[in-house]
Design a protein around this motif. Structure first.
Motif, PDB file in Angstrom:
ATOM      1  N   HIS A  84      53.914 -28.910  44.554  1.00 37.99           N
ATOM      2  CA  HIS A  84      55.195 -28.235  44.719  1.00 37.99           C
ATOM      3  C   HIS A  84      56.303 -29.053  44.047  1.00 37.99           C
ATOM      4  CE1 HIS A  84      52.867 -26.225  47.981  1.00 37.99           C
ATOM      5  NE2 HIS A  84      53.555 -25.187  47.553  1.00 37.99           N
ATOM      6  N   ARG A  85      57.254 -28.354  43.482  1.00 38.59           N
ATOM      7  CA  ARG A  85      58.278 -29.013  42.659  1.00 38.59           C
ATOM      8  C   ARG A  85      59.124 -30.016  43.454  1.00 38.59           C
ATOM      9  NH1 ARG A  85      58.164 -27.168  37.677  1.00 38.59           N
ATOM     10  NH2 ARG A  85      57.255 -25.105  37.270  1.00 38.59           N
ATOM     11  N   ALA A  86      59.361 -29.727  44.710  1.00 38.00           N
ATOM     12  CA  ALA A  86      60.156 -30.652  45.522  1.00 38.00           C
ATOM     13  C   ALA A  86      59.459 -32.002  45.645  1.00 38.00           C
ATOM     14  CB  ALA A  86      60.423 -30.059  46.900  1.00 38.00           C
ATOM     15  N   ALA A  87      58.137 -31.972  45.773  1.00 37.32           N
ATOM     16  CA  ALA A  87      57.362 -33.219  45.864  1.00 37.32           C
ATOM     17  C   ALA A  87      57.378 -33.961  44.535  1.00 37.32           C
ATOM     18  CB  ALA A  87      55.929 -32.908  46.286  1.00 37.32           C
ATOM     19  N   LEU A  88      57.313 -33.214  43.449  1.00 34.22           N
ATOM     20  CA  LEU A  88      57.342 -33.844  42.131  1.00 34.22           C
ATOM     21  C   LEU A  88      58.706 -34.467  41.846  1.00 34.22           C
ATOM     22  CD1 LEU A  88      55.413 -31.184  40.000  1.00 34.22           C
ATOM     23  CD2 LEU A  88      54.501 -33.147  41.273  1.00 34.22           C
ATOM     24  N   GLU A  89      59.745 -33.816  42.319  1.00 32.08           N
ATOM     25  CA  GLU A  89      61.090 -34.376  42.160  1.00 32.08           C
ATOM     26  C   GLU A  89      61.247 -35.681  42.934  1.00 32.08           C
ATOM     27  OE1 GLU A  89      63.606 -31.209  43.381  1.00 32.08           O
ATOM     28  OE2 GLU A  89      63.208 -29.976  41.594  1.00 32.08           O
ATOM     29  N   TYR A  90      60.607 -35.748  44.106  1.00 31.57           N
ATOM     30  CA  TYR A  90      60.620 -36.990  44.877  1.00 31.57           C
ATOM     31  C   TYR A  90      59.968 -38.118  44.080  1.00 31.57           C
ATOM     32  CZ  TYR A  90      59.207 -40.489  48.316  1.00 31.57           C
ATOM     33  OH  TYR A  90      58.981 -41.674  48.966  1.00 31.57           O
ATOM     34  N   LEU A  91      58.834 -37.853  43.486  1.00 29.38           N
ATOM     35  CA  LEU A  91      58.144 -38.880  42.699  1.00 29.38           C
ATOM     36  C   LEU A  91      59.012 -39.354  41.540  1.00 29.38           C
ATOM     37  CD1 LEU A  91      54.468 -37.567  42.450  1.00 29.38           C
ATOM     38  CD2 LEU A  91      55.372 -39.336  43.941  1.00 29.38           C
ATOM     39  N   SER A  92      59.692 -38.429  40.901  1.00 34.88           N
ATOM     40  CA  SER A  92      60.542 -38.796  39.764  1.00 34.88           C
ATOM     41  C   SER A  92      61.686 -39.707  40.190  1.00 34.88           C
ATOM     42  CB  SER A  92      61.095 -37.531  39.101  1.00 34.88           C
ATOM     43  OG  SER A  92      60.056 -36.731  38.577  1.00 34.88           O
ATOM     44  N   SER A  93      62.262 -39.408  41.337  1.00 34.39           N
ATOM     45  CA  SER A  93      63.427 -40.176  41.790  1.00 34.39           C
ATOM     46  C   SER A  93      63.055 -41.510  42.430  1.00 34.39           C
ATOM     47  CB  SER A  93      64.244 -39.345  42.781  1.00 34.39           C
ATOM     48  OG  SER A  93      63.494 -39.084  43.959  1.00 34.39           O
ATOM     49  N   GLN A  94      61.811 -41.610  42.927  1.00 31.30           N
ATOM     50  CA  GLN A  94      61.380 -42.817  43.638  1.00 31.30           C
ATOM     51  C   GLN A  94      60.304 -43.594  42.870  1.00 31.30           C
ATOM     52  OE1 GLN A  94      62.930 -43.702  46.533  1.00 31.30           O
ATOM     53  NE2 GLN A  94      64.229 -41.905  46.182  1.00 31.30           N
ATOM     54  N   LYS A  95      60.197 -43.381  41.591  1.00 34.21           N
ATOM     55  CA  LYS A  95      59.094 -43.965  40.825  1.00 34.21           C
ATOM     56  C   LYS A  95      59.050 -45.491  40.909  1.00 34.21           C
ATOM     57  CE  LYS A  95      61.638 -43.992  36.430  1.00 34.21           C
ATOM     58  NZ  LYS A  95      61.650 -43.511  35.025  1.00 34.21           N
ATOM     59  N   GLN A  96      60.203 -46.133  40.965  1.00 36.35           N
ATOM     60  CA  GLN A  96      60.223 -47.600  40.981  1.00 36.35           C
ATOM     61  C   GLN A  96      59.576 -48.166  42.245  1.00 36.35           C
ATOM     62  OE1 GLN A  96      62.883 -45.644  41.108  1.00 36.35           O
ATOM     63  NE2 GLN A  96      63.983 -46.135  43.008  1.00 36.35           N
ATOM     64  N   ASN A  97      59.602 -47.404  43.333  1.00 33.22           N
ATOM     65  CA  ASN A  97      59.000 -47.870  44.587  1.00 33.22           C
ATOM     66  C   ASN A  97      57.473 -47.940  44.520  1.00 33.22           C
ATOM     67  OD1 ASN A  97      61.554 -48.055  45.710  1.00 33.22           O
ATOM     68  ND2 ASN A  97      61.468 -45.988  46.590  1.00 33.22           N
ATOM     69  N   TYR A  98      56.904 -47.279  43.539  1.00 34.11           N
ATOM     70  CA  TYR A  98      55.446 -47.240  43.421  1.00 34.11           C
ATOM     71  C   TYR A  98      54.968 -47.872  42.107  1.00 34.11           C
ATOM     72  CZ  TYR A  98      56.361 -43.917  47.127  1.00 34.11           C
ATOM     73  OH  TYR A  98      56.808 -43.332  48.289  1.00 34.11           O
ATOM     74  N   HIS A  99      55.862 -48.583  41.448  1.00 34.62           N
ATOM     75  CA  HIS A  99      55.555 -49.261  40.183  1.00 34.62           C
ATOM     76  C   HIS A  99      55.131 -48.268  39.101  1.00 34.62           C
ATOM     77  CE1 HIS A  99      55.819 -53.154  42.209  1.00 34.62           C
ATOM     78  NE2 HIS A  99      55.079 -52.645  43.182  1.00 34.62           N
ATOM     79  N   ILE A 100      55.748 -47.086  39.120  1.00 31.45           N
ATOM     80  CA  ILE A 100      55.515 -46.088  38.078  1.00 31.45           C
ATOM     81  C   ILE A 100      56.522 -46.333  36.958  1.00 31.45           C
ATOM     82  CG2 ILE A 100      55.564 -43.631  37.521  1.00 31.45           C
ATOM     83  CD1 ILE A 100      54.785 -43.119  40.483  1.00 31.45           C
ATOM     84  N   ARG A 101      56.032 -46.562  35.765  1.00 30.97           N
ATOM     85  CA  ARG A 101      56.898 -46.918  34.649  1.00 30.97           C
ATOM     86  C   ARG A 101      57.569 -45.714  34.012  1.00 30.97           C
ATOM     87  NH1 ARG A 101      52.378 -49.357  31.338  1.00 30.97           N
ATOM     88  NH2 ARG A 101      53.832 -48.894  29.644  1.00 30.97           N
ATOM     89  N   ARG A 102      56.865 -44.598  33.972  1.00 32.39           N
ATOM     90  CA  ARG A 102      57.438 -43.440  33.306  1.00 32.39           C
ATOM     91  C   ARG A 102      56.963 -42.154  33.947  1.00 32.39           C
ATOM     92  NH1 ARG A 102      56.347 -42.318  27.016  1.00 32.39           N
ATOM     93  NH2 ARG A 102      54.594 -41.113  27.854  1.00 32.39           N
TER      94      ARG A 102
END
Length: 383
Positions: free
Chosen positions: A240-258
């Motif tokens: 769901h898009r709301a969950a994907l938006e969360y990942l985009s905004s919180q990427k640094q908390n999970y060591h996601i670079r891009r």
């Protein structure tokens, strides 16, 4: 163009060394039995069904067929000069009910990117790339030992292997795309690609995204999961898009670079696509799936298909299960101890080449894209 009057399309063409010759247009081969026998002898080293294995593995080739998300407006322009390409698009257009070639060349992009259009567009463009190889380097096809396709690209791989006819594959892709589009419209899902590192926690990020949607947004049913294992530390996530938006905004908390949004219209390879499985099951029952005449690696387990029944079963599971592309690449090249085979990416763009570089640097050194749009090292949404 009437399908009954179509030219020798994906039947008796010399390049299609893995096809079964008795499926040619009615009456054509019966009038030329001698030529048929000569073709079989040339291609298979006899009248049997086993392809001759080249003396050295390093002289062989593998073919990779891309999936949805690789499309771009104008992607087939440079292939129209090769034999049968225009006819392929004409046949596909009759089956699909719209002018596929015009859409591929002129767009508009927002229409081409829709699932119902881009899935058949990518498949036919990929198979058109086979025509280019036949015209310029036919030995690549003669020495092909293995193929794989990403998501809908698997249908192109199965056509090349002889397991599916061109027409049946387009009919299946039409239904697959339509049903996946319907499921997408009903659920409002999407997909993103994530590039991480050794410390990245992809699964935890997905779990936290679901919890955030439950607790903070009050959403009852939420899905967010890894939908594709592309390469080491590179994933696609769908939901769901709301969950994907969360990942985009919180990427640094999970060591996601891009994080990058993918140009697809649904949460593919997840349970949100389950409504599409029922219609595809009926469609697969209505056609004949043959034994592949070249090794085809499947998406859901990274292993070669065993037989036609295995193909049918796994094509259905592929709709709702993650694509194990990284595992597929490892399996395909495991037998090559010294020099890797020449690898060709059929179809638009160079996404699979970029992933190959991440998965197997040795194999990537012998990689060539059929699409000459950009330099082979160009980056893209898959990392």
């Amino acid at each position: 163009m009437s399908l009954a009057l179509r030219p020798r399309l994906w039947t008796r063409r010399f390049f299609f060394c893995h096809r079964n010759y008795n499926v040619a247009v009615e009456g054509e081969l019966n009038n030329d039995k001698l030529m048929e026998e000569q073709l079989v002898n040339d291609l298979f080293g006899g009248t049997g069904g086993s392809k001759k294995i080249p003396d050295k593995l390093e002289n062989t080739s593998t073919l990779l067929f891309p999936g949805q998300g690789s499309q771009y407006v104008g992607m087939v322009k440079n292939l129209l000069k090769y034999p049968n390409v225009k006819d392929m698009f004409d046949v596909a257009s009759e089956i699909l009910g719209f002018k596929l070639l015009d859409l591929c060349i002129h767009g508009p992009k927002n229409q081409l990117d829709k699932t119902i259009y881009c899935q058949p567009a990518v498949v036919v463009t990929s198979l058109a790339g086979v025509e280019k190889l036949q015209a310029e380097t036919p030995e690549v096809l003669e020495n092909c030992m293995a193929v794989a396709g990403y998501s809908v690209g698997e249908y192109a791989a199965l056509v090349f292997s002889g397991a599916l006819t061109f027409e049946d594959a387009i009919s299946l892709v039409k239904i697959r795309a339509l049903e996946m589009q319907k499921a997408s419209d009903d659920t409002g899902g999407g997909m993103i690609s994530l590039v991480g590192g050794a410390k990245t926690k992809f699964n935890l990020a997905c779990t936290d995204a679901v919890e955030y949607c439950h607790e903070k947004l009050g959403m009852e049913r939420v899905l967010c999961r890894v939908s594709g294992y592309l390469a080491p530390n590179i994933r696609t996530v769908a939901g769901h898009r709301a969950a994907l938006e969360y990942l985009s905004s919180q990427k640094q908390n999970y060591h996601i670079r891009r994080v990058q949004i993918l140009p697809v219209s649904g949460a593919f390879h997840t349970a949100l696509m389950r409504p599409a499985v029922k219609k595809m099951k009926h469609a697969l029952k209505a056609i004949e799936v043959k034994e592949p005449m070249v090794t085809v690696y499947g998406n859901i387990d990274g292993k070669p298909y065993k037989d036609s029944a295995d193909i049918v079963e796994k094509l259905l599971e592929q709709i709702i299960r993650p694509v194990l592309w990284e595992q597929t690449i490892h399996a395909m090249y495991a037998q090559y101890k010294n020099k890797a085979p020449h690898t060709y990416e059929l179809g638009p763009n160079h996404q699979l080449g970029v992933l190959l570089k991440h998965c197997n640097g040795k194999a990537w050194k012998n990689y060539l894209p059929v699409d000459n749009r950009d330099n082979r090292t160009a980056d893209n949404e898959n990392g």
